[in-house]
Design a protein around this motif. Structure first.
Motif, mmCIF file in Angstrom:
data_model
loop_
_atom_site.group_PDB
_atom_site.id
_atom_site.type_symbol
_atom_site.label_atom_id
_atom_site.label_comp_id
_atom_site.label_asym_id
_atom_site.label_seq_id
_atom_site.Cartn_x
_atom_site.Cartn_y
_atom_site.Cartn_z
ATOM 1 N N CYS A 1 0.803 -1.238 0.000
ATOM 2 C CA CYS A 1 0.000 0.000 0.000
ATOM 3 C C CYS A 1 0.832 1.281 0.000
ATOM 4 O O CYS A 1 0.280 2.363 0.151
ATOM 5 N N ALA A 2 2.129 1.167 -0.167
ATOM 6 C CA ALA A 2 2.970 2.365 -0.236
ATOM 7 C C ALA A 2 2.822 3.008 -1.613
ATOM 8 O O ALA A 2 2.539 2.332 -2.599
ATOM 9 N N VAL A 3 3.036 4.302 -1.662
ATOM 10 C CA VAL A 3 3.080 4.990 -2.954
ATOM 11 C C VAL A 3 4.490 4.855 -3.498
ATOM 12 O O VAL A 3 5.468 4.985 -2.760
ATOM 13 N N CYS B 1 -8.238 8.736 4.195
ATOM 14 C CA CYS B 1 -7.998 8.344 2.797
ATOM 15 C C CYS B 1 -6.793 7.422 2.654
ATOM 16 O O CYS B 1 -6.557 6.892 1.570
ATOM 17 N N LEU B 2 -6.041 7.252 3.701
ATOM 18 C CA LEU B 2 -4.763 6.539 3.638
ATOM 19 C C LEU B 2 -4.969 5.037 3.688
ATOM 20 O O LEU B 2 -5.659 4.518 4.548
ATOM 21 N N ALA B 3 -4.325 4.363 2.759
ATOM 22 C CA ALA B 3 -4.277 2.890 2.804
ATOM 23 C C ALA B 3 -2.835 2.549 3.155
ATOM 24 O O ALA B 3 -1.945 2.704 2.331
ATOM 25 N N SER B 4 -2.591 2.124 4.359
ATOM 26 C CA SER B 4 -1.228 1.917 4.810
ATOM 27 C C SER B 4 -1.163 0.771 5.796
ATOM 28 O O SER B 4 -2.163 0.358 6.363
ATOM 29 N N THR B 5 0.059 0.302 6.023
ATOM 30 C CA THR B 5 0.265 -0.742 7.034
ATOM 31 C C THR B 5 0.514 -0.112 8.393
ATOM 32 O O THR B 5 0.840 -0.798 9.350
#
Length: 191
Positions: free
Chosen positions: A39-41, A184-188
């Motif tokens: 899920c990182a950019v 809005c963030l999709a992150s670990t």
């Protein structure tokens, strides 16, 4: 980008800048994580000379590692990461240098709790690496530091004048912007 693209082209290969926005303050093989890129950019910085098939292949590669790919030109990349990556490191380091300075009373460090720990975590990154990053992007980083100091200056003026409305607005705006970003963030991340 300018230097590498032509050197790699002369060797018969393709160079496309790629920067995953992932990692942490720990270094080396022992700090590796299987989900590091999940899920990182990942920023790709192709140029007009970049091979379209190579760009697509690189995007597929990064996607297979779990990243979300974003294309930027190199100059825009350098400006934006000066704010989102480099400035936070500078800020964390400055706060750690100030508060944990041995010239401060010994009780100062004893009063540091989780907020201080969380805010300064990235100050534990590699000093050599951050020296090189800061110097390589110094023009943009200087601008970002100036803008950040101007924001702090506004708060300082509000504090000096006792303007409760502006002080509250400073914190309310930050809370709202960060809360919206986190939503809005999709992150670990643990948040």
């Amino acid at each position: 980008m300018r230097e590498l693209e032509s050197i790699i082209a002369k060797a018969g290969a393709h160079f496309i800048g790629s920067h995953p926005m992932a990692g942490g303050e720990k270094m080396g093989v022992l700090a590796a994580r299987a989900d590091l890129f999940e899920c990182a950019v990942n920023i790709l910085t192709p140029t007009k000379k970049s091979n379209v098939a190579a760009i697509r292949k690189l995007e597929r590669f990064w996607k297979s590692l779990g990243t979300r790919t974003l294309r930027l030109d190199a100059a825009q990349h350098d400006l934006l990461v000066s704010r989102t990556s480099h400035l936070p490191h500078v800020t964390a380091a400055a706060l750690a240098n100030l508060v944990l300075n041995p010239a401060q009373p010994k009780t100062q460090a004893a009063l540091c709790a989780t907020g201080f720990r969380d805010t300064t975590r990235i100050a534990s990154g590699s000093p050599e690496m951050w020296r090189d990053i800061a110097l390589a992007n110094r023009k943009n980083l200087c601008r970002s530091v100036d803008t950040f100091m101007a924001e702090l200056k506004k708060l300082q003026v509000a504090l000096k004048t006792g303007d409760a409305k502006k002080v509250e607005s400073f914190f309310a705006t930050a809370k709202s912007r960060r809360d919206n970003w986190c939503a809005c963030l999709a992150s670990t991340s643990s948040e």
